[in-house]
Design a protein around this motif. Sequence first.
Motif, mmCIF file in Angstrom:
data_model
loop_
_atom_site.group_PDB
_atom_site.id
_atom_site.type_symbol
_atom_site.label_atom_id
_atom_site.label_comp_id
_atom_site.label_asym_id
_atom_site.label_seq_id
_atom_site.Cartn_x
_atom_site.Cartn_y
_atom_site.Cartn_z
ATOM 1 N N PRO A 79 50.922 34.644 27.718
ATOM 2 C CA PRO A 79 51.183 34.954 26.260
ATOM 3 C C PRO A 79 51.351 36.330 26.070
ATOM 4 O O PRO A 79 50.539 37.566 26.617
ATOM 5 N N GLN A 80 52.362 36.806 25.467
ATOM 6 C CA GLN A 80 52.849 38.155 25.148
ATOM 7 C C GLN A 80 51.899 38.742 24.044
ATOM 8 O O GLN A 80 51.814 40.106 23.943
ATOM 9 N N ASP A 81 51.362 37.796 23.026
ATOM 10 C CA ASP A 81 50.591 38.185 21.960
ATOM 11 C C ASP A 81 49.143 38.555 22.213
ATOM 12 O O ASP A 81 48.350 38.551 21.310
ATOM 13 N N ARG A 82 48.621 38.214 23.461
ATOM 14 C CA ARG A 82 47.175 38.290 23.975
ATOM 15 C C ARG A 82 46.879 39.484 24.809
ATOM 16 O O ARG A 82 47.890 39.680 25.798
ATOM 17 N N ASP A 83 45.773 40.019 24.621
ATOM 18 C CA ASP A 83 45.123 40.730 25.776
ATOM 19 C C ASP A 83 44.486 39.859 26.815
ATOM 20 O O ASP A 83 43.388 39.359 26.422
ATOM 21 N N ARG A 124 53.301 38.765 34.284
ATOM 22 C CA ARG A 124 53.215 39.146 32.803
ATOM 23 C C ARG A 124 54.162 38.554 31.919
ATOM 24 O O ARG A 124 53.809 38.077 31.013
ATOM 25 N N GLU A 125 55.433 38.534 32.240
ATOM 26 C CA GLU A 125 56.428 37.749 31.512
ATOM 27 C C GLU A 125 56.116 36.364 31.140
ATOM 28 O O GLU A 125 56.698 35.785 30.380
#
Length: 162
Positions: A86-90, A82-83
């Motif tokens: 993309p942190q800004d996307r589901d 997960r890291e």
Amino acid sequence: MTRIAPLCEVTTEYVVTDEDGERLAASTPEMPLRYIHGTGQMLPALEDALEGCQAGDTLGVTLTPAQAYGPHRPELVFEAVRENLPQDRDIRVGMTLTPGGQRGKFSLKVVGLTERGAMLDGNHPLAGRMATWELRVLEVRPGKRPVQGKLEYQPIHWVEVE
């Protein structure tokens, strides 16, 4: 009437099907395939088949994986934690991620979700598959020498078909 030769500007309609006749991709009236012949923008086997054609011609070309998108490579399917996603996307199955933004050289398809992140596939969607292209040449314009490094063309845009 102009025949397709190096540097001609070519516009075609196309439908791509697999070995079972399943429709995989197609141009739309708003988005035909446009390319400059002989400049490496098209699969070499398709360029070879289109060479000498003119507006109004239709043809079917079946490409082996080696002629088209290569074999399916299992090593290009991997888990990303997960890291590293993309942190800004589901993140969801079926979506495509392009490392490096729109200028990325490749795409990764999300093929599964895991406890730690997601399974990604870096193979071309048609890798390992026979692909039959049904083409109709719409327009052929005589070629002109492009300015060094400046080729104007419209690449294939993959669209979902039902």
